[in-house]
Design a protein around this motif. Structure first.
Motif, PDB file in Angstrom:
ATOM      1  N   LYS A   1       0.915  -1.080   0.010  1.00 55.83           N
ATOM      2  CA  LYS A   1      -0.048  -0.006  -0.016  1.00 55.83           C
ATOM      3  C   LYS A   1       0.932   1.245  -0.139  1.00 55.83           C
ATOM      4  O   LYS A   1       2.215   0.869   0.246  1.00 55.83           O
ATOM      5  N   GLN A   2       0.348   2.323  -0.318  1.00 52.37           N
ATOM      6  CA  GLN A   2       1.126   3.705  -0.346  1.00 52.37           C
ATOM      7  C   GLN A   2       1.597   4.009   1.181  1.00 52.37           C
ATOM      8  O   GLN A   2       2.790   4.494   1.304  1.00 52.37           O
ATOM      9  N   ASP A   3       0.896   3.386   2.120  1.00 48.76           N
ATOM     10  CA  ASP A   3       1.691   3.799   3.466  1.00 48.76           C
ATOM     11  C   ASP A   3       2.664   2.790   3.905  1.00 48.76           C
ATOM     12  O   ASP A   3       3.118   2.984   4.991  1.00 48.76           O
ATOM     13  N   GLY A   4       2.755   1.861   2.956  1.00 51.46           N
ATOM     14  CA  GLY A   4       4.083   0.986   3.338  1.00 51.46           C
ATOM     15  C   GLY A   4       3.637  -0.581   3.691  1.00 51.46           C
ATOM     16  O   GLY A   4       4.533  -1.374   3.835  1.00 51.46           O
ATOM     17  N   THR A   5       2.232  -0.682   4.398  1.00 50.71           N
ATOM     18  CA  THR A   5       1.974  -2.015   4.695  1.00 50.71           C
ATOM     19  C   THR A   5       1.686  -2.746   3.686  1.00 50.71           C
ATOM     20  O   THR A   5       1.265  -2.393   2.495  1.00 50.71           O
ATOM     21  N   ASP A   6       1.707  -4.159   4.033  1.00 47.24           N
ATOM     22  CA  ASP A   6       1.442  -4.914   2.973  1.00 47.24           C
ATOM     23  C   ASP A   6       0.107  -5.340   2.472  1.00 47.24           C
ATOM     24  O   ASP A   6      -0.672  -5.237   3.556  1.00 47.24           O
ATOM     25  N   SER A   7      -0.321  -5.680   1.502  1.00 49.30           N
ATOM     26  CA  SER A   7      -1.612  -6.071   1.134  1.00 49.30           C
ATOM     27  C   SER A   7      -1.858  -7.203   0.182  1.00 49.30           C
ATOM     28  O   SER A   7      -0.587  -7.630  -0.033  1.00 49.30           O
ATOM     29  N   TYR A   8      -2.974  -7.658  -0.090  1.00 47.99           N
ATOM     30  CA  TYR A   8      -2.954  -8.721  -1.369  1.00 47.99           C
ATOM     31  C   TYR A   8      -4.112  -8.714  -1.986  1.00 47.99           C
ATOM     32  O   TYR A   8      -5.379  -8.243  -1.433  1.00 47.99           O
ATOM     33  N   GLY A   9      -4.498  -9.398  -3.025  1.00 47.63           N
ATOM     34  CA  GLY A   9      -5.452  -9.520  -3.880  1.00 47.63           C
ATOM     35  C   GLY A   9      -5.400 -10.737  -4.740  1.00 47.63           C
ATOM     36  O   GLY A   9      -4.603 -11.210  -4.690  1.00 47.63           O
ATOM     37  N   PHE A  10      -6.464 -11.007  -5.500  1.00 44.58           N
ATOM     38  CA  PHE A  10      -6.502 -12.270  -6.219  1.00 44.58           C
ATOM     39  C   PHE A  10      -6.890 -11.854  -7.776  1.00 44.58           C
ATOM     40  O   PHE A  10      -7.789 -10.974  -7.889  1.00 44.58           O
ATOM     41  N   ASP A  11      -6.376 -12.622  -8.387  1.00 47.51           N
ATOM     42  CA  ASP A  11      -6.701 -12.637  -9.915  1.00 47.51           C
ATOM     43  C   ASP A  11      -7.234 -13.862 -10.262  1.00 47.51           C
ATOM     44  O   ASP A  11      -6.521 -14.909 -10.015  1.00 47.51           O
ATOM     45  N   ILE A  12      -8.195 -13.877 -11.288  1.00 48.78           N
ATOM     46  CA  ILE A  12      -8.772 -15.248 -11.976  1.00 48.78           C
ATOM     47  C   ILE A  12      -7.652 -15.596 -12.925  1.00 48.78           C
ATOM     48  O   ILE A  12      -7.421 -14.958 -13.668  1.00 48.78           O
ATOM     49  N   VAL A  13      -7.173 -16.738 -12.724  1.00 51.99           N
ATOM     50  CA  VAL A  13      -6.063 -17.309 -13.481  1.00 51.99           C
ATOM     51  C   VAL A  13      -7.006 -18.361 -14.552  1.00 51.99           C
ATOM     52  O   VAL A  13      -6.767 -18.268 -15.855  1.00 51.99           O
ATOM     53  N   CYS A  14      -7.717 -19.106 -14.105  1.00 51.20           N
ATOM     54  CA  CYS A  14      -8.366 -20.159 -14.835  1.00 51.20           C
ATOM     55  C   CYS A  14      -9.830 -20.714 -14.454  1.00 51.20           C
ATOM     56  O   CYS A  14      -9.624 -21.054 -13.174  1.00 51.20           O
ATOM     57  N   PRO A  15     -10.850 -20.389 -14.950  1.00 48.73           N
ATOM     58  CA  PRO A  15     -12.151 -21.339 -14.428  1.00 48.73           C
ATOM     59  C   PRO A  15     -12.086 -22.773 -14.620  1.00 48.73           C
ATOM     60  O   PRO A  15     -11.362 -23.132 -15.649  1.00 48.73           O
ATOM     61  N   PHE A  16     -12.747 -23.565 -13.830  1.00 59.80           N
ATOM     62  CA  PHE A  16     -12.882 -24.952 -14.275  1.00 59.80           C
ATOM     63  C   PHE A  16     -14.033 -25.704 -13.566  1.00 59.80           C
ATOM     64  O   PHE A  16     -14.764 -24.941 -12.983  1.00 59.80           O
ATOM     65  N   ASP A  17     -14.197 -26.823 -14.110  1.00 60.71           N
ATOM     66  CA  ASP A  17     -15.341 -27.399 -13.689  1.00 60.71           C
ATOM     67  C   ASP A  17     -15.216 -28.040 -12.008  1.00 60.71           C
ATOM     68  O   ASP A  17     -14.212 -28.646 -11.849  1.00 60.71           O
ATOM     69  N   PRO A  18     -16.272 -27.458 -11.198  1.00 57.26           N
ATOM     70  CA  PRO A  18     -15.917 -27.821  -9.748  1.00 57.26           C
ATOM     71  C   PRO A  18     -16.068 -29.299  -9.455  1.00 57.26           C
ATOM     72  O   PRO A  18     -15.104 -29.734  -8.414  1.00 57.26           O
ATOM     73  N   LYS A  19     -16.414 -30.099 -10.155  1.00 53.91           N
ATOM     74  CA  LYS A  19     -16.511 -31.531  -9.999  1.00 53.91           C
ATOM     75  C   LYS A  19     -15.296 -32.271 -10.608  1.00 53.91           C
ATOM     76  O   LYS A  19     -14.855 -33.136  -9.693  1.00 53.91           O
ATOM     77  N   THR A  20     -15.135 -32.010 -11.867  1.00 52.54           N
ATOM     78  CA  THR A  20     -14.147 -32.640 -12.387  1.00 52.54           C
ATOM     79  C   THR A  20     -12.491 -32.067 -12.385  1.00 52.54           C
ATOM     80  O   THR A  20     -11.537 -32.689 -12.550  1.00 52.54           O
ATOM     81  N   LYS A  21     -12.546 -30.775 -12.034  1.00 56.03           N
ATOM     82  CA  LYS A  21     -11.372 -29.731 -12.187  1.00 56.03           C
ATOM     83  C   LYS A  21     -10.881 -29.805 -13.683  1.00 56.03           C
ATOM     84  O   LYS A  21      -9.848 -29.550 -13.898  1.00 56.03           O
ATOM     85  N   ALA A  22     -11.805 -30.002 -14.436  1.00 52.76           N
ATOM     86  CA  ALA A  22     -11.349 -29.679 -15.972  1.00 52.76           C
ATOM     87  C   ALA A  22     -11.805 -28.392 -16.207  1.00 52.76           C
ATOM     88  O   ALA A  22     -12.467 -27.652 -15.857  1.00 52.76           O
ATOM     89  N   THR A  23     -10.731 -27.991 -17.342  1.00 55.69           N
ATOM     90  CA  THR A  23     -10.915 -26.528 -17.985  1.00 55.69           C
ATOM     91  C   THR A  23     -12.128 -26.607 -19.052  1.00 55.69           C
ATOM     92  O   THR A  23     -12.535 -27.762 -19.321  1.00 55.69           O
ATOM     93  N   LEU A  24     -12.497 -25.651 -19.381  1.00 54.62           N
ATOM     94  CA  LEU A  24     -13.692 -25.615 -20.352  1.00 54.62           C
ATOM     95  C   LEU A  24     -12.996 -26.573 -21.670  1.00 54.62           C
ATOM     96  O   LEU A  24     -13.567 -27.300 -22.083  1.00 54.62           O
ATOM     97  N   LYS A  25     -11.832 -26.140 -22.070  1.00 53.05           N
ATOM     98  CA  LYS A  25     -11.237 -26.739 -23.106  1.00 53.05           C
ATOM     99  C   LYS A  25     -11.108 -28.296 -23.069  1.00 53.05           C
ATOM    100  O   LYS A  25     -11.305 -29.076 -23.720  1.00 53.05           O
ATOM    101  N   GLU A  26     -10.632 -28.816 -21.629  1.00 45.45           N
ATOM    102  CA  GLU A  26     -10.314 -30.144 -21.453  1.00 45.45           C
ATOM    103  C   GLU A  26     -12.127 -30.790 -21.572  1.00 45.45           C
ATOM    104  O   GLU A  26     -12.254 -31.938 -22.133  1.00 45.45           O
TER     105      GLU A  26
END
Length: 185
Positions: free
Chosen positions: A109-134
């Motif tokens: 952060k601007q005040d020097g403290t650490d922070s974090y966030g998340f980026d979506i890298v890849c969606p997948f099927d929650p049951k099989t863990k297959a990507t859409l392409k797979e």
């Protein structure tokens, strides 16, 4: 409690709302929800269109992958009241369960403290863990397992501030180039 770790997560979407960045007028969909263990996930934003109406391929691919995995032929925006605020949301995503591989980004952060966030890298099927392409190509799910095996947080903290205490967090998504290239739009 807010989500603390990156990696593969199964998330129930509670809200998917239309957003426009104030800095660049980029259009996107911001997802909020919770993991299977009850951790809250907020501010996962997928930007799909620039201010000049040029599409952002990575954001468009992410939304298309989510639609394909969930089985949605189209999306709509409708107005809803959240507290005292009126927002446009995407009702087709509400209460849907999706798999999202999230990259944890460590920032300063601007005040020097650490922070974090998340980026979506890849969606997948929650049951099989297959990507859409797979899933579409009827292949064995491998991508998410490989991503789990090689996962590391992305450290974007400035060197002079990296030793500070962790402060807050945000979960804003920046466009990525790692989505399945199947277009359902």
């Amino acid at each position: 409690m807010a989500l603390q770790t990156g990696g593969a997560h199964v998330i129930q979407i509670e809200l998917a709302q239309y957003v426009e960045s104030s800095a660049k007028a980029t259009k996107g969909i911001e997802f909020s929800g919770k993991t299977q263990s009850g951790e809250k996930v907020k501010y996962l934003t997928v930007y799909y269109q620039k201010a000049n109406e040029e599409m952002i391929p990575s954001g468009q691919s992410c939304i298309n992958a989510l639609m394909g995995l969930i089985g949605l032929p189209s999306l709509s925006f409708s107005q809803v009241n959240i507290g005292t605020e009126q927002v446009y949301h995407v009702p087709e995503f509400k209460d849907k369960v999706v798999g999202l591989f999230l990259q944890k980004r460590l920032t300063s952060k601007q005040d020097g403290t650490d922070s974090y966030g998340f980026d979506i890298v890849c969606p997948f099927d929650p049951k099989t863990k297959a990507t859409l392409k797979e899933k579409v190509e009827n292949k064995q799910p491998q991508t998410i397992a490989r991503m789990i095996d090689s996962y590391k947080d992305k450290d974007e903290r400035s060197k002079q501030q990296s030793g500070r205490q962790q402060g807050g967090h945000s979960q804003h998504q920046q466009p990525q180039d790692q989505f399945d290239d199947i277009d359902f739009a």
